[in-house]
Design a protein around this motif. Sequence first.
Motif, mmCIF file in Angstrom:
data_model
loop_
_atom_site.group_PDB
_atom_site.id
_atom_site.type_symbol
_atom_site.label_atom_id
_atom_site.label_comp_id
_atom_site.label_asym_id
_atom_site.label_seq_id
_atom_site.Cartn_x
_atom_site.Cartn_y
_atom_site.Cartn_z
ATOM 1 N N LYS A 351 -5.842 -13.127 9.614
ATOM 2 C CA LYS A 351 -5.639 -13.399 11.045
ATOM 3 C C LYS A 351 -4.241 -13.959 11.288
ATOM 4 C CE LYS A 351 -7.496 -17.062 12.806
ATOM 5 N NZ LYS A 351 -8.478 -18.051 13.303
ATOM 6 N N HIS A 352 -3.792 -14.889 10.434
ATOM 7 C CA HIS A 352 -2.464 -15.477 10.608
ATOM 8 C C HIS A 352 -1.373 -14.438 10.353
ATOM 9 C CE1 HIS A 352 -4.410 -19.147 11.247
ATOM 10 N NE2 HIS A 352 -4.309 -19.711 10.055
ATOM 11 N N TYR A 353 -1.611 -13.585 9.361
ATOM 12 C CA TYR A 353 -0.602 -12.567 9.047
ATOM 13 C C TYR A 353 -0.426 -11.593 10.211
ATOM 14 C CZ TYR A 353 2.005 -8.982 6.525
ATOM 15 O OH TYR A 353 2.977 -8.086 6.148
ATOM 16 N N ASN A 354 -1.520 -11.289 10.886
ATOM 17 C CA ASN A 354 -1.481 -10.318 11.995
ATOM 18 C C ASN A 354 -0.610 -10.769 13.166
ATOM 19 O OD1 ASN A 354 -2.939 -8.112 11.079
ATOM 20 N ND2 ASN A 354 -4.909 -9.028 11.636
ATOM 21 N N LYS A 355 -0.220 -12.049 13.177
ATOM 22 C CA LYS A 355 0.644 -12.534 14.258
ATOM 23 C C LYS A 355 2.091 -12.080 14.067
ATOM 24 C CE LYS A 355 -2.261 -16.383 15.611
ATOM 25 N NZ LYS A 355 -2.370 -17.825 15.898
ATOM 26 N N THR A 356 2.410 -11.633 12.826
ATOM 27 C CA THR A 356 3.778 -11.156 12.571
ATOM 28 C C THR A 356 3.803 -9.744 11.989
ATOM 29 O OG1 THR A 356 3.734 -12.194 10.380
ATOM 30 C CG2 THR A 356 4.684 -13.477 12.185
ATOM 31 N N GLY A 357 2.644 -9.225 11.623
ATOM 32 C CA GLY A 357 2.594 -7.898 11.012
ATOM 33 C C GLY A 357 1.224 -7.281 11.191
ATOM 34 N N SER A 358 1.011 -6.150 10.539
ATOM 35 C CA SER A 358 -0.280 -5.461 10.636
ATOM 36 C C SER A 358 -0.964 -5.511 9.272
ATOM 37 C CB SER A 358 -0.075 -4.009 11.084
ATOM 38 O OG SER A 358 -1.320 -3.359 11.215
ATOM 39 N N TYR A 359 -1.867 -6.472 9.114
ATOM 40 C CA TYR A 359 -2.489 -6.717 7.819
ATOM 41 C C TYR A 359 -3.266 -5.500 7.315
ATOM 42 C CZ TYR A 359 -5.315 -8.860 4.169
ATOM 43 O OH TYR A 359 -5.914 -9.136 2.973
ATOM 44 N N GLY A 360 -4.015 -4.879 8.183
ATOM 45 C CA GLY A 360 -4.893 -3.778 7.774
ATOM 46 C C GLY A 360 -4.159 -2.546 7.293
ATOM 47 N N LYS A 361 -2.848 -2.430 7.606
ATOM 48 C CA LYS A 361 -2.091 -1.255 7.188
ATOM 49 C C LYS A 361 -1.467 -1.397 5.793
ATOM 50 C CE LYS A 361 -0.946 0.328 11.866
ATOM 51 N NZ LYS A 361 0.165 0.644 12.809
ATOM 52 N N ILE A 362 -1.562 -2.582 5.225
ATOM 53 C CA ILE A 362 -1.001 -2.795 3.880
ATOM 54 C C ILE A 362 -1.812 -1.992 2.866
ATOM 55 C CG2 ILE A 362 -0.533 -4.507 2.082
ATOM 56 C CD1 ILE A 362 -0.149 -6.576 4.309
ATOM 57 N N GLY A 363 -1.134 -1.196 2.051
ATOM 58 C CA GLY A 363 -1.825 -0.317 1.099
ATOM 59 C C GLY A 363 -2.742 -1.061 0.159
ATOM 60 N N ALA A 364 -2.296 -2.213 -0.355
ATOM 61 C CA ALA A 364 -3.113 -2.987 -1.299
ATOM 62 C C ALA A 364 -4.382 -3.507 -0.642
ATOM 63 C CB ALA A 364 -2.293 -4.153 -1.861
ATOM 64 N N VAL A 365 -4.331 -3.731 0.656
ATOM 65 C CA VAL A 365 -5.513 -4.189 1.386
ATOM 66 C C VAL A 365 -6.488 -3.026 1.571
ATOM 67 C CG1 VAL A 365 -6.363 -5.112 3.571
ATOM 68 C CG2 VAL A 365 -4.261 -6.027 2.555
ATOM 69 N N LYS A 366 -5.958 -1.871 1.959
ATOM 70 C CA LYS A 366 -6.807 -0.685 2.135
ATOM 71 C C LYS A 366 -7.586 -0.368 0.860
ATOM 72 C CE LYS A 366 -3.874 1.671 5.565
ATOM 73 N NZ LYS A 366 -3.033 2.862 5.809
ATOM 74 N N SER A 367 -6.938 -0.543 -0.292
ATOM 75 C CA SER A 367 -7.588 -0.210 -1.566
ATOM 76 C C SER A 367 -8.756 -1.130 -1.888
ATOM 77 C CB SER A 367 -6.568 -0.258 -2.706
ATOM 78 O OG SER A 367 -6.146 -1.589 -2.955
ATOM 79 N N LEU A 368 -8.805 -2.296 -1.245
ATOM 80 C CA LEU A 368 -9.895 -3.250 -1.493
ATOM 81 C C LEU A 368 -11.061 -3.087 -0.525
ATOM 82 C CD1 LEU A 368 -7.873 -6.553 -2.148
ATOM 83 C CD2 LEU A 368 -8.969 -5.071 -3.848
ATOM 84 N N LYS A 369 -10.891 -2.242 0.483
ATOM 85 C CA LYS A 369 -11.951 -2.050 1.479
ATOM 86 C C LYS A 369 -13.159 -1.345 0.859
ATOM 87 C CE LYS A 369 -9.908 -3.383 5.444
ATOM 88 N NZ LYS A 369 -10.501 -4.268 6.470
ATOM 89 N N ASN A 370 -14.335 -1.674 1.339
ATOM 90 C CA ASN A 370 -15.540 -0.982 0.877
ATOM 91 C C ASN A 370 -16.268 -0.353 2.061
ATOM 92 O OD1 ASN A 370 -17.417 -2.934 2.032
ATOM 93 N ND2 ASN A 370 -16.898 -4.294 0.324
#
Length: 469
Positions: A351-370
């Motif tokens: 949530k804090h990161y989303n104030k300066t960027g788009s957290y969900g678009k980070i590739g490493a984050v996408k790879s952890l989604k289920n």
Amino acid sequence: MSTDIIVRFTDSYEQKVGNIKKIVGLMSPKSIIKIIDTLDLDANPRNSRLGSVTDAIQASIRADELSPTQKLFPFKSKGILLASSSYESLDRGRYRLSFASHDEVEGILDGGHNTLAIGSYILSEAEHALGNRPPKKNEVTIWDSFKQTWMNRRTDIEEYLSLLREEKAALKEKGISTLDFSIPVELLVPTDPNDALCVENFRTSLLEICDARNNNAQLTQGTKGNQEGLFDSFKALYAEKYPEFAAKISWKTNDGNPIESRKLVALSWIPLSLISSNVTSGDIEAPQLPLVYSGKEKCQEKFLQLMRDDRVSKAAGSARRELKNPQVLSALKVATDLPGLYDEIYSRFPKHYNKTGSYGKIGAVKSLKNSRNEYKTPFFEKATDNPVPDGFIYPLVCGLRALMEADDQGKVYWKTDPHKFLDSPAFENVVAQYSGVIQQSDYDPQKVGKGAMSYTAVENSMKLAVLMG
């Protein structure tokens, strides 16, 4: 509180060297039943687990029972190594052994897999003889679950022993074990149990003997440290503060618990780094903060080195050691807060990161989604909205060192309440500045987690936030 048992050896002999006497011989399964009733694997470095090794042991036992002449199990197996500092030699090869409850030095030093294999074999045959359901695999897979199942079904084993006395031939015809096999056993005792110095020297030797006997599969540094008692104070602090969480920490090989102790040990260097040089006069330097993320084994090695130092711990009447240093104890108390704080940061970060960027678009984050889109925090398993790569979290957790301080006596404490800090706009600002480090590291959690710049940037931001109030 102690428990006495009487065991019987056959074909035995004694050896005496210095403060130690060794009785070597064979035991019947009935004596092993008494041992399983009385002892756990506290003195054994590993928590034994059923598998190919125990399958082979049981196959050898079965072969011995089927053969009228060839009894090879005593020659194929190392058997069981026992140790007791309190004993009495009786007649007919019998020995009365006394074991203190929760003794982590005496008991079964080696042969945990043999004990588990023999115990599960006896239990399965007992249920077979009585026509009962055999234990499910998950009821006996590791020692702790096996021992619980054993005690729950102990009356069945007693009925089985009664049947063996009354209907042995009938059981044999049905292919049910009649416990017609022998187990090689070594028993270590002090040469003079009435001599306090002899007993102390005997107990001090046991850890070294245990380590050497278990070197067929190299023990991890953590397992060795656990046997020395080097984690005992840390364990006790967790048990006092978070008993349910403490029960999930794996301090010993194969104990089946999900939380790796070395992760907690690595985190402990965050507060320990404030005092370690002062405590040991600079002889033991704290590991660099990136190693808390990428070098947990190195952090653990350094922790054990610190805890073995005579300025930090002392011998406790055996090879085990007790923490005596109040500065180190204070740092460990602070360290017990860190898993919970790690989880708080984990939940807040996206949530804090989303104030300066788009957290969900980070590739490493996408790879952890289920597919279920269900996520939990790493330590206390609280529901959270997003997964977070560890490499993004560790610099922020290590940055909490800026909220700690050592007082005039060298004891570590929180100078700023960490929970209030994480709730404040100041922490949001820290994450906003830190997001630039992530971008410069190509959004790669490995680069972020291993990069010294990540830790320096976060800690400086937190120090400034604390100064600004």
